[in-house]
Design a protein around this motif. Structure first.
Motif: not given
Lengths: 297, 289
Positions: A101, A109, A112-113, A117, A121, A161, B52, B224, B264, B267-268, B271-272, B274-275, B278-279
């Protein structure tokens, strides 16, 4: 019995048709319009004139476009190759890990970013006053900025990437279903580890490899944003040509013809993927019966 | 079984994942921690996260360039108080994400129920149709919609973006809900009917609660994807309907401000979260994307 059958048809239809109609109107019809437009004459200010013409298909053989086509193929093949090369061991390591998991989250992660962005980067890292150049200068490794961005190398790197999660996820999913006892068995009868992986694991996860190949190759082949933002003058790919034909040159039939080629390519890929996984399923059909097949519907 | 059944994309969890995994992976686990594949995995994850982390780090830099000059929160202040256009773009994105994913979730969940449980004419057609938008390059979907909207003279703007987003969200919800239905024992439906439940009661009291996890993960996934889409939106947007990705695009193209670094990070971070939310579904999501 007859009543049941009728009821089934009625319910299935009521439940499924709203989505079917939506996709028909807003997905299929636009594609059909593109096919139609590719055989029309170019309108003066965009659009088309209702007159049959093969001009768009003749224009495709312009040497400029051919160069872009060849470049698109080379870049896509290179990026897909490196992506798959990394994705296979990654999928394997994830499937054998106890922390599936967490590892999935770590792959998902960045995936989905926001894609812009992520591209941004890379611009921040590679540009002439970017992170990499400034760091190298700080440690006096270089004195002048290296041209790291706006070239083919940057395009391929960023494409790898962007699409590596697409490649890892299907491979992980199939390896995760793979019965590792088969590997042990291969080693018991004398195969070394590499041999066991090549002749036992790889053939068993073929459909996963094909799926991840398709899901990497097709979007890379149609890439638009990456070559536009990190590529140089000579990095244009087919996706960029299509967009320019719609927004700048306003040659809609030509854009449609190129789109049609990409659509056909994608469809072929999907068919290949489906055939290979159907084959795999019929070979090992009894192992994993789904509920639907096992039931009496 | 026809060859055009996309359900193979979903790994049907026919057994409780945990039980199977222990017996399979722990007995025959590869104990070499520094094996080749593990090293590649670690390097790949580093490759994925380095950009990131660089962006996040520089969001706290006090100066504009990539020379570190000291810690500062000024770009966050600028993001919060001095980025009116950005927030307007975010509001547009938000409206479209909520509306398009709600419509897509309802349509696709119903369709998944219809297609998984009943057989009828056109079933195969709808199933294939729901699969294609996932593989076609985004540029093609965007261009074909632009040409379509122009042909039917629908003005480009929020509404056309809503239609486009609903269209590309449908397949994902459909696949996630289908995966959930594969686990579902449909004899419960017969039981419900035997006990005298009407079709509506069956739907509301049996089907809906049991597919809810799939529906919710489909909804979150499509929110998303809608918030993140740039290429398709780029073609079908019109004046006054700038979404967040379109705004970020214009920032990248026409003058970067470090505010984008701060954005950024926000947003990141989401997303973390959200993940994390939804784990439990990450495996199903992995199998459907």
């Amino acid at each position: 019995m007859m009543n049941n059958r009728k009821r089934e048809i009625r319910l299935g239809t009521t439940y499924s048709f709203p989505m079917g109609i939506w996709l028909f109107i807003f997905f299929l019809v636009p594609l059909l319009i593109i096919i139609l437009y590719s055989f029309m004459k170019k309108g003066l200010y965009g659009g088309v004139e209702w007159e049959f013409s093969l001009a768009a298909y003749r224009q495709m053989f312009n040497p400029n476009f051919m160069r872009v086509l060849v470049r698109t193929i080379v870049v896509s093949v290179a990026a897909t190759f490196f992506t798959m090369l990394l994705a296979l061991p990654c999928g394997y390591a994830m499937a054998r890990s106890r922390n599936q998991t967490l590892l999935l989250a770590l792959i998902i992660i960045p995936f989905w970013t926001n894609s812009l962005i992520r591209i941004y980067a890379w611009i921040a890292i590679l540009s002439s006053e970017g992170f990499l150049n400034e760091t190298l200068k700080f440690f006096h490794i270089i004195s002048e900025s290296l041209p790291l961005i706006y070239n083919q190398g940057a395009v391929v790197t960023v494409l790898i990437y962007m699409y590596i999660p697409f490649a890892i996820l299907p491979i992980f999913t199939t390896i995760d279903k793979f019965d590792f006892q088969l590997l042990e068995a291969a080693r018991d009868v004398g195969a070394n580890k590499t041999r066991a992986i090549i002749s036992v694991l790889l053939p068993n996860i073929r459909s996963g490899i094909i799926t991840s190949f398709i899901f990497t190759f097709i979007p890379i082949f149609g890439a638009y944003t990456v070559p536009l933002l990190v590529g140089g003058k000579d990095s244009y790919m087919i996706g960029n040509i299509i967009v320019d034909q719609v927004t700048k040159t306003r040659n809609w039939p030509l854009a449609s013809a190129f789109s049609l080629i990409l659509t056909l390519l994608s469809t072929l890929g999907v068919m290949w993927m489906m055939v290979s996984s159907a084959k795999e399923r019929s070979q090992s059909g009894k192992k994993n019966p789904s509920f639907r097949q096992g039931g009496n519907l | 079984m026809s060859s055009l059944d996309p359900s193979f994309l979903i790994k049907a969890p026919t057994h409780p994942v945990g039980v199977y995994k222990v017996s399979k992976n722990q007995v025959f686990k590869d104990h070499r921690r520094f094996g080749f594949s593990n090293i590649v995995l670690v390097l790949t994850i580093l490759f994925l996260f380095t950009p990131l982390i660089v962006v996040i780090t520089y969001s706290f830099n006090s100066s504009k360039g990539m020379m570190w000059t000291g810690f500062s929160l000024k770009w966050y202040a600028a993001l919060l108080f001095d980025s009116e256009e950005l927030w307007r773009a975010f509001l547009n994105s938000f409206i479209i994400a909520i509306s398009s994913s709600a419509v897509a979730t309802v349509l696709a969940s119903l369709a998944a129920v219809g297609i998984k449980w009943y057989s009828f004419k056109g079933r195969q057609f709808i199933q294939t149709l729901s699969f294609l938008p996932m593989v076609l390059p985004e540029v093609i979907i965007g261009i074909s919609m632009l040409i379509f909207f122009t042909a039917i003279k629908l003005p480009l703007g929020m509404f056309s973006i809503f239609i486009a987003h609903t269209t590309f969200n449908l397949p994902f919800v459909f696949l996630l809900v289908s995966a959930r239905l594969d686990e579902f024992d449909f004899t419960i439906l017969e039981a419900a009917r035997d006990l005298g439940a009407s079709e509506r009661q069956t739907l509301m009291k049996v089907i809906v609660p049991s597919i809810m996890p799939g529906v919710m993960s489909g909804l979150l996934m499509s929110i998303t994807m809608s918030l993140e889409d740039f290429v398709i939106t780029f073609f079908v947007s019109g004046p006054g309907s700038t979404t967040l990705p379109l705004y970020v695009y214009s920032m990248i193209r026409y003058g970067v401000s470090p505010v984008i670094n701060a954005l950024s990070f926000v947003l990141i971070l989401s997303i973390i979260l959200l993940a994390f939310a939804l784990r439990r579904f990450l495996k199903v999501i992995a199998a459907s994307s």
